[in-house]
Design an enzyme around this catalytic site. Structure first.
Site, PDB file in Angstrom:
ATOM      1  N   LYS A 237      13.648   8.402  11.548  1.00 31.61           N
ATOM      2  CA  LYS A 237      14.144   8.642  10.122  1.00 31.61           C
ATOM      3  C   LYS A 237      15.422   9.284   9.882  1.00 31.61           C
ATOM      4  CE  LYS A 237      10.429   6.600   8.053  1.00 31.61           C
ATOM      5  NZ  LYS A 237      10.465   5.423   7.297  1.00 31.61           N
TER       6      LYS A 237
ATOM      7  N   ARG B 160       0.787  -1.092   0.015  1.00 34.59           N
ATOM      8  CA  ARG B 160      -0.046   0.017   0.059  1.00 34.59           C
ATOM      9  C   ARG B 160       0.844   1.211   0.031  1.00 34.59           C
ATOM     10  NH1 ARG B 160      -0.980   1.981   5.284  1.00 34.59           N
ATOM     11  NH2 ARG B 160       0.055   0.598   6.968  1.00 34.59           N
TER      12      ARG B 160
ATOM     13  N   SER C 216      12.122  10.531   5.211  1.00 43.66           N
ATOM     14  CA  SER C 216      11.052  11.403   5.090  1.00 43.66           C
ATOM     15  C   SER C 216      11.668  12.777   5.152  1.00 43.66           C
ATOM     16  CB  SER C 216      10.223  11.048   6.278  1.00 43.66           C
ATOM     17  OG  SER C 216       9.285  12.173   6.509  1.00 43.66           O
TER      18      SER C 216
ATOM     19  N   TYR D 235       8.958   9.631  14.961  1.00 40.09           N
ATOM     20  CA  TYR D 235       8.900   9.457  13.730  1.00 40.09           C
ATOM     21  C   TYR D 235      10.229  10.274  13.105  1.00 40.09           C
ATOM     22  CZ  TYR D 235       7.454   8.772   8.730  1.00 40.09           C
ATOM     23  OH  TYR D 235       7.269   8.557   7.262  1.00 40.09           O
TER      24      TYR D 235
END
Length: 240
Positions: free
Chosen positions: A149, A15, A132, A145
């Protein structure tokens, strides 16, 4: 057919961005293994599904071993699987922090470690880690997060130096706001999007397909002298 004859594993490949990368690789001629914890559609030619929990080193190793057993080689690994849990530092539950570290960071390490032996034996390969824009920009409530990252980007740079002599190139794809997942939620909220839109040089979020083309470049011969690079795909993003 930039990847004709290549065998690629894409984690988190059922996905979102992972799915878009898997489809782009298949279109370019690669045989693609879409790997994730839960099954997903594999309705594009040359794509198949395999189950993996990248936070488990044995699961990651079995994934790479099975791929080589079935297809005879392993040319590209895209370490895309990731999770995000919002929460300010003093309120973020420890188990959610640990899950982000386990999937987002340790998962990249496990996939790299599991792939190196196979790639070295065949004379080389490509590893594309997915980071990211938040790896280098402060986002309140996203300490886990952002931190994981950022660590992925430094892990990529160190791995590139260590593995380059084995013929294995390691690079990182750092997308900005895309029309998937959190990005779609942002653009779908008129009030929130009005506040964010001025931060985009192009006035729009990117598409998963656009980011996937950068992942194709990092796996193709055109990037044969690109190693240890963090490729930002954000259309020109101002983050105040």
């Amino acid at each position: 057919m930039l990847l004709k004859g290549k065998v690629a594993v894409v984690t988190g490949g059922t996905r979102g961005l992972g799915r878009a990368i898997a489809e782009a690789y298949a279109i370019e001629g690669a045989t693609v293994v879409c790997a994730s914890r839960r099954p997903g559609p594999a309705d594009v030619d040359l794509m198949e599904f395999d189950q993996v929990d990248v936070a488990d080193p044995d699961s990651a190793q079995r994934l790479m071993d099975r791929t080589v057993d079935r297809h005879g080689r392993l040319d590209v690994v895209v370490a895309n699987a990731g999770v995000n849990h919002d929460g300010k530092v003093h309120r973020l539950p420890v188990d959610r922090w640990n899950e982000m570290v386990g999937v987002n960071l340790s998962g990249v390490f496990h996939c790299t470690r599991a792939a190196v032996g196979h790639m070295e034996r065949q004379g080389g390969g490509r590893i594309v880690n997915v980071s990211s824009s938040m790896a280098t920009r402060v986002a309140i409530g996203a300490a886990g997060y952002c931190a994981t990252k950022a660590a992925v980007e430094m892990f990529t740079k160190v791995s590139a130096i260590e593995l380059g002599r084995k013929g294995i190139l390691v690079n990182c794809l750092a997308p900005g706001i895309l029309d998937e997942g959190m990005g779609r939620e942002l653009t779908g909220n008129d009030k929130v999007w009005a506040a964010y839109r001025s931060r985009f040089a192009l006035g729009r979020p990117g598409s998963a397909a656009e980011a996937a083309q950068a992942a194709v470049f990092l796996a193709a011969e055109a990037s044969s002298y690109v190693n240890g690079h963090v490729l930002e795909v954000n259309g020109g993003l101002l983050w105040a």
